[in-house]
Write an enzyme that holds these catalytic residues in place. Sequence first.
Site, PDB file in Angstrom:
ATOM      1  N   PHE A  18       0.690  -1.394  -0.102  1.00 57.88           N
ATOM      2  CA  PHE A  18       0.343  -0.090   0.035  1.00 57.88           C
ATOM      3  C   PHE A  18       0.726   1.215  -0.537  1.00 57.88           C
ATOM      4  O   PHE A  18       1.855   1.340   0.883  1.00 57.88           O
ATOM      5  CB  PHE A  18      -0.660   0.040   1.617  1.00 57.88           C
ATOM      6  N   ASP A  50       9.366   1.991   1.283  1.00 62.89           N
ATOM      7  CA  ASP A  50       8.584   2.346   1.669  1.00 62.89           C
ATOM      8  C   ASP A  50       8.245   2.238   3.413  1.00 62.89           C
ATOM      9  O   ASP A  50       7.527   1.683   3.635  1.00 62.89           O
ATOM     10  CB  ASP A  50       6.921   2.535   1.167  1.00 62.89           C
ATOM     11  N   LYS A  58       3.768   9.920   8.621  1.00 61.19           N
ATOM     12  CA  LYS A  58       2.738   9.408   9.423  1.00 61.19           C
ATOM     13  C   LYS A  58       3.787   9.521  11.133  1.00 61.19           C
ATOM     14  O   LYS A  58       3.847  11.143  11.485  1.00 61.19           O
ATOM     15  CB  LYS A  58       2.789   7.732   9.846  1.00 61.19           C
TER      16      LYS A  58
HETATM   17  C1  LIG Z   1       3.192   2.229   3.831  1.00 64.64           C
HETATM   18  C2  LIG Z   1       2.379   3.112   3.579  1.00 64.64           C
HETATM   19  N1  LIG Z   1       2.440   4.255   2.627  1.00 64.64           N
HETATM   20  C3  LIG Z   1       1.952   5.207   2.115  1.00 64.64           C
HETATM   21  C4  LIG Z   1       0.791   5.559   3.017  1.00 64.64           C
HETATM   22  C5  LIG Z   1      -0.119   6.922   2.447  1.00 64.64           C
HETATM   23  O1  LIG Z   1      -0.081   7.477   3.104  1.00 64.64           O
HETATM   24  P1  LIG Z   1      -1.453   8.773   3.524  1.00 64.64           P
HETATM   25  O2  LIG Z   1      -2.521   7.907   4.060  1.00 64.64           O
HETATM   26  O3  LIG Z   1      -0.432   9.866   4.618  1.00 64.64           O
HETATM   27  O4  LIG Z   1      -0.706   9.325   2.409  1.00 64.64           O
HETATM   28  C6  LIG Z   1       0.724   4.736   3.808  1.00 64.64           C
HETATM   29  C7  LIG Z   1      -0.901   5.080   4.476  1.00 64.64           C
HETATM   30  O5  LIG Z   1      -1.515   3.871   5.125  1.00 64.64           O
HETATM   31  C8  LIG Z   1       1.327   3.804   4.348  1.00 64.64           C
HETATM   32  O6  LIG Z   1       0.749   3.049   5.264  1.00 64.64           O
END
Ligand SMILES: Cc1ncc(COP(=O)(O)O)c(C=O)c1O
Length: 412
Positions: A140, A225, A254
């Site tokens: 994700f 990520d 986050k």
């Molecule tokens: C691993 C990862 N990447 C990207 C995102 C996207 O982040 P945002 O919700 O701040 O756009 C998330 C959100 O849950 C995530 O867990």
Amino acid sequence: MTTSDVVELSAKVLAPNYRRAPVAFREGRGMRLWDLEGKQYLDFLAGIAVDVLGHCHPKHVEAIQRQAATLIHVSNIFHIPEQAELGRLLVEVTEIPDGRALFCNSGAEACETAIKLARKGGRALRGTDVYEIIVAGGGFHGRTMGALSATLTPKYHEGFEPLVPGFVGVPFNDLGAVERAVGERTAAVMIEPVQGEGGIHVARDDYLRGLRGLCDERGLVLVFDEIQCGFGRTGKWFTYQHAGVTPDIVTLAKGLGGGFPIGAIVARAPLMEVLQPGTHGTTFGGSPLACATAAAVIRTINEENLVANAAAMGDYFMSRLWKLAETMPVIKEVRGRGLMVAMELGIPSDPVVAACLRRGLLVNSVRPTVIRFVPPLIVTRQDIDEAVGILGSVLAEQAQVADTPAGKPAGR
Ligand SMILES: Cc1ncc(COP(=O)(O)O)c(C=O)c1O
């Protein structure tokens, strides 16, 4: 306003895109939250892995108040001391050799930035037209079009097609599949070292090392990520540090702001060089307020040894959950790393989450039968004992409900 007033008003004036529990919080302190009616909750969700210092940590609040009273926003057309200082701290904690930081406002935007940099930087470093990015099933990366296209799960795509082309899917934790997927247009490999939204699946250390080796050998950009799994959560500043490797680009958000919106990437200098003036940018990225806040989060994590606490409390929490699993057949698996933990159940997780909420414990479902625990890094053994106590009694009750004729799915 009461909770029912808020629920009613929200239905009238807000988009219906979030499935919200019927709870509205008034206040938070440390591991605790209080709702509008004054009921207390123990927070094992941390705003989905965001509130790493817990709620309203005095050093966090002080940094926000001080900077808000001094200077909130200027523009990236000027130098910003707080941004330079946060860059220095991030280059230090990410351990990316000759790292350079670039700031944005969310996780999705950090992933967009990484995708753009992997393409432009990959092309510049290789001198050929490379643009494909290999991504893992179950990953994700966010909801904007590029990040969404890098996220292979079809339910997130429905109605939003056409997607951005150039993403190639492989199974997670399978190095051979990545090797086979590399072609002459491949620019990068992008994965989460612990998949969060996918249900807390931990990448093996030898997989991360294998990806590093493959990317070095084939001249590919390696993107990790760490938006959910980074920032101390797994018991190291970043999960890749368990494997003794560093990526070419890491994405952050986050926990970085501890609840204040900020995202970032840190990348190796030769890659970041391609983002010369005019190539990329964002108005709000790296404002004095966001950067002073995130710098306070990093300093507080260091001063209070919260990375070590995440490692120790993660081990304790998992051992308590495994012990619970020995006596409760409804628990099918406990998995995770540090304070990023999931419990796979033999019953649907939503009613368990709702029952925990009624008993004052915040957790969430990350898959139909999986509960996710991502508490603040300040969590103590007492908090864990309390949470496990609530969970044990909720599971006993819910396993019984699921076993009654009304609770059984049709056809059983
Ligand atoms: C691993 C990862 N990447 C990207 C995102 C996207 O982040 P945002 O919700 O701040 O756009 C998330 C959100 O849950 C995530 O867990």
